[in-house]
Write a protein that holds these residues in place. Structure first.
Motif, PDB file in Angstrom:
ATOM      1  N   LEU A  84      47.146-103.226 -18.248  1.00 21.28           N
ATOM      2  CA  LEU A  84      46.273-102.317 -18.991  1.00 21.28           C
ATOM      3  C   LEU A  84      44.811-102.691 -18.787  1.00 21.28           C
ATOM      4  N   MET A 156      42.899 -94.251 -17.632  1.00 17.65           N
ATOM      5  CA  MET A 156      43.794 -94.401 -18.759  1.00 17.65           C
ATOM      6  C   MET A 156      43.242 -93.793 -20.047  1.00 17.65           C
ATOM      7  N   SER A 169      48.801 -92.506 -13.034  1.00 17.67           N
ATOM      8  CA  SER A 169      48.266 -92.928 -14.335  1.00 17.67           C
ATOM      9  C   SER A 169      49.329 -92.878 -15.426  1.00 17.67           C
ATOM     10  N   LEU A 173      50.826 -96.107 -17.628  1.00 18.82           N
ATOM     11  CA  LEU A 173      51.028 -96.083 -19.082  1.00 18.82           C
ATOM     12  C   LEU A 173      52.465 -96.462 -19.424  1.00 18.82           C
TER      13      LEU A 173
END
Length: 290
Positions: A84, A156, A169, A173
């Motif tokens: 992340l 993101m 993307s 996630l």
């Protein structure tokens, strides 16, 4: 930043018509670091020339880029590569003032909603169905194949804001959520695709010497969250006339995933006026290989 004599002199030279002088001046300004940005912004606000404003904008971009290079290098060299955080670093290329806290808080909300529906008795397929139900139905995340018209589809924070991303993307996630929930989902290196695989819990990429495909339960399409089978993968390889070799099923680590993100994002900036961004993104990808 306090405007000393050298800074004042450099700022007055930004409008010099000699490109060589401007290159020298901008290099020197960038050397001062991000602290000089307020000085540049003040100059921009008090400048009538669009050409000078563009030069100022380019210098500010170089300052942010220099900062990003440093932070991405630190991420590369860290003992643990938080996926992340890597994705948010990529978003800072286009949104240098990005606040990460709202993104982390939003992902934590999604994680908690998924966690509440999980239990230790679920099969991997049932776990996948829970994730898809929360993320793609309840949370209403939409997805599409990768296109290169809208860079925001790769970032993101924008995916979370708009509830829309591309295969890559959305897949990142999904990977972030799976890692937070201790579910063994990994991205694998299928040609021309970004595919997620649910691995056996006992699979260890560092020690397992066999074909990684044998340790995969099934696959997930990150655009929709839908699972698909080994047979589907085999049919895909037949369709593209590529041999089915074990290396395609070895998990990509976080560094490689972020490299793919940078490389794909770079393709959004192929116009001549934006080619400098294309080149910078590829330089960031190369940085992760060093």
């Amino acid at each position: 930043m306090h405007q000393n004599a050298e800074i004042s002199a450099l700022l007055t030279l930004i409008d010099d018509p000699d490109e060589e002088v401007f290159t020298t001046v901008s290099t020197r300004i960038v050397h001062y670091g991000k602290g000089i940005i307020p000085n540049l912004e003040n100059l921009w606000e008090n400048t009538l020339s669009e050409a000078v404003q563009e030069r100022i904008e380019m210098i500010i971009h170089k300052l942010h880029y220099s900062d990003l290079v440093r932070d991405l290098t630190e991420w590369r060299d860290s003992a643990y590569h938080d996926l992340l955080f890597g994705a948010l670093l990529v978003a800072r290329f286009q949104y240098p003032d990005l606040q990460t806290s709202p993104v982390i808080q939003e992902i934590e909300k999604i994680r908690r909603n998924v966690w509440l529906e999980l239990n230790s008795f679920l099969t991997p397929l049932e776990q996948a169905n829970v994730i898809s139900s929360i993320v793609y139905n309840y949370y209403n995340l939409k997805g599409a194949e990768i296109a290169y018209k809208n860079p925001d589809d790769f970032f993101m924070h924008k995916v979370l804001q708009t509830r829309k991303g591309n295969t890559l993307s959305n897949g990142i996630l999904y990977l972030v959520l799976a890692e937070l929930l201790a579910i063994p989902v990994k991205a694998i290196n299928i040609p021309q695709q970004f595919v997620l695989a649910f691995f056996n819990e006992d699979y260890d990429a560092g020690t397992y010497n066999g074909n990684p495909q044998k340790k995969i339960h099934f696959y997930v399409d990150a655009t929709s969250g839908q699972p698909f089978t080994h047979k589907d993968i085999e049919n895909y390889f037949k369709r593209i006339s590529v041999p089915l070799v074990p290396s395609y099923f070895k998990p990509m680590n976080a560094v490689r995933v972020i490299q793919v993100l940078l490389e794909e994002l770079a393709r959004c900036f192929d116009e001549p006026a934006k080619m400098y961004k294309h080149n910078e993104l590829l330089q960031l990808s190369d940085l992760l290989s060093e």
